[in-house]
Design an enzyme around this catalytic site. Structure first.
Site, PDB file in Angstrom:
ATOM      1  N   ASP A  43      39.885 -33.038  31.718  1.00  0.00           N
ATOM      2  CA  ASP A  43      39.327 -33.776  32.852  1.00  0.00           C
ATOM      3  C   ASP A  43      40.109 -35.065  33.140  1.00  0.00           C
ATOM      4  O   ASP A  43      40.687 -35.657  32.236  1.00  0.00           O
ATOM      5  CB  ASP A  43      37.858 -34.115  32.539  1.00  0.00           C
ATOM      6  CG  ASP A  43      37.086 -34.481  33.794  1.00  0.00           C
ATOM      7  OD1 ASP A  43      37.596 -34.233  34.904  1.00  0.00           O
ATOM      8  OD2 ASP A  43      35.978 -35.018  33.661  1.00  0.00           O
ATOM      9  N   ASN A  91      34.483 -26.133  41.008  1.00  0.00           N
ATOM     10  CA  ASN A  91      35.670 -26.820  41.571  1.00  0.00           C
ATOM     11  C   ASN A  91      36.186 -26.099  42.816  1.00  0.00           C
ATOM     12  O   ASN A  91      36.774 -26.719  43.700  1.00  0.00           O
ATOM     13  CB  ASN A  91      36.828 -26.874  40.563  1.00  0.00           C
ATOM     14  CG  ASN A  91      36.646 -27.868  39.436  1.00  0.00           C
ATOM     15  OD1 ASN A  91      37.293 -27.767  38.403  1.00  0.00           O
ATOM     16  ND2 ASN A  91      35.767 -28.858  39.613  1.00  0.00           N
TER      17      ASN A  91
HETATM   18  C1  IPE Z   1      39.102 -31.441  36.187  1.00  0.00           C
HETATM   19  O1  IPE Z   1      38.867 -32.558  36.995  1.00  0.00           O
HETATM   20  C2  IPE Z   1      38.023 -30.410  36.276  1.00  0.00           C
HETATM   21  C3  IPE Z   1      37.890 -29.586  35.046  1.00  0.00           C
HETATM   22  C4  IPE Z   1      38.378 -29.900  33.872  1.00  0.00           C
HETATM   23  C5  IPE Z   1      37.119 -28.338  35.129  1.00  0.00           C
HETATM   24  P1  IPE Z   1      40.180 -33.140  37.699  1.00  0.00           P
HETATM   25  O2  IPE Z   1      41.174 -33.355  36.629  1.00  0.00           O
HETATM   26  O3  IPE Z   1      40.526 -32.183  38.783  1.00  0.00           O
HETATM   27  O4  IPE Z   1      40.034 -34.475  38.451  1.00  0.00           O
HETATM   28  P2  IPE Z   1      39.177 -35.810  38.271  1.00  0.00           P
HETATM   29  O5  IPE Z   1      40.144 -36.922  37.937  1.00  0.00           O
HETATM   30  O6  IPE Z   1      38.176 -35.608  37.177  1.00  0.00           O
HETATM   31  O7  IPE Z   1      38.580 -36.000  39.602  1.00  0.00           O
HETATM   32 MG    MG Z   2      36.931 -33.945  36.843  1.00  0.00          MG
END
Ligand code: IPE
Ligand code: MG
Length: 259
Positions: A43, A91
């Site tokens: 994340d 997502n």
């Molecule tokens: C990732 O969030 C989502 C998952 C791990 C399923 P992202 O990396 O796309 O972006 P932010 O920084 O949390 O918005």
């Molecule tokens: Mg995220």
């Protein structure tokens, strides 16, 4: 009532307690139990890019490079199974182009990983919902590593833990004699055989980066006894020190499985 003993990875029935841990030397010379299966919620890639005043696509590419390094650390530490949660089913509803950017980064990363070839790559999730061109690239990488006998990495894309349980149930009920079998007594093992992770151990440790402390529909069935490790850095900033801290956290956990 007779409660079946937990099955260890070797299939031996054990009740693992604080006093009977698998003790393996880890990099850095420390001793302690090492997770057999680490699952990671990758994340904070977009926020990482935003903080560096860059596009999301750059953040995902950085995250992909980090994932390759992470797998090397896991390999050196003797981890058998890694699951990387890159794109959730929810997502896919994002309105910006971050999903396609992250899928492109995943495809490039897997192509690099498949060239080694050390890890056996598997895809888990509702892959059929993804862009067909990208799916083709992803499957190429999977096929290249199909015969590899090294550790396994599951790449979770369009993944939802609840959906995984539903599809397992649908699959179980649609097998010949499945309904009759389920009516006669549906067991946890029967259902688990139809999950994406069938035949693999549950994650011993789940790591989430970026400061969020929730599971977000990840490993809903399998996380029952997972130890959890959260850290504040966005995924592209997760370095070897964070990895060592996560392993130390795991080594300090007292796993009693309700005993
Ligand atoms: C990732 O969030 C989502 C998952 C791990 C399923 P992202 O990396 O796309 O972006 P932010 O920084 O949390 O918005
Ligand atoms: Mg995220």
């Amino acid at each position: 009532m007779t409660v079946p003993l937990r099955r260890s990875r070797g299939g031996r029935a054990t009740v693992e307690t604080c006093f009977s841990r698998r003790s393996t030397p880890r990099p850095g010379g420390r001793r302690g139990p090492v997770p057999g299966h680490i699952a990671v919620i990758l994340d904070g890639n977009r926020r990482w890019a935003k903080a560096a005043a860059r596009e999301s696509a750059w953040g995902y590419m950085q995250g992909g490079d980090r994932a390759l390094q992470f797998l090397n650390w896991c390999d050196a530490a003797g981890i058998d199974v890694v699951t990387l949660y890159a794109v959730s089913l929810d997502n896919l509803r994002r309105e910006d182009d971050s999903v396609i950017a992250s899928l492109r980064a995943v495809a490039e990363t897997l192509q690099q990983l498949a060239r080694q070839p050390r890890w056996r790559i598997r895809l888990i999730g509702r892959i059929e919902l993804l862009d067909t061109q990208i799916v083709e690239e992803l499957r190429e990488a999977v096929d290249l590593t199909a015969a590899v006998s090294g550790p396994t990495v599951n790449i979770a894309l369009a993944y939802s833990g609840r959906e995984e349980i539903l599809q397992a149930l649908r699959e179980l009920l649609s097998t010949p004699g499945g309904i009759t079998q389920a009516q006669a007594g549906l067991t946890q093992d029967m259902l688990a055989r139809h999950l994406y992770t069938a035949g693999l151990p549950d994650p011993d440790l789940i790591i989430r980066t970026s400061g969020e402390q929730r599971l977000s529909d990840f490993m809903t069935w399998q996380s029952t006894y997972s130890e959890l490790y959260f850290c504040d850095t966005g995924w592209p900033g997760f370095d070897e020190r964070h990895f060592a801290q996560a392993l130390d956290h795991f080594a300090s956990c007292c796993r009693r499985y309700g005993q």
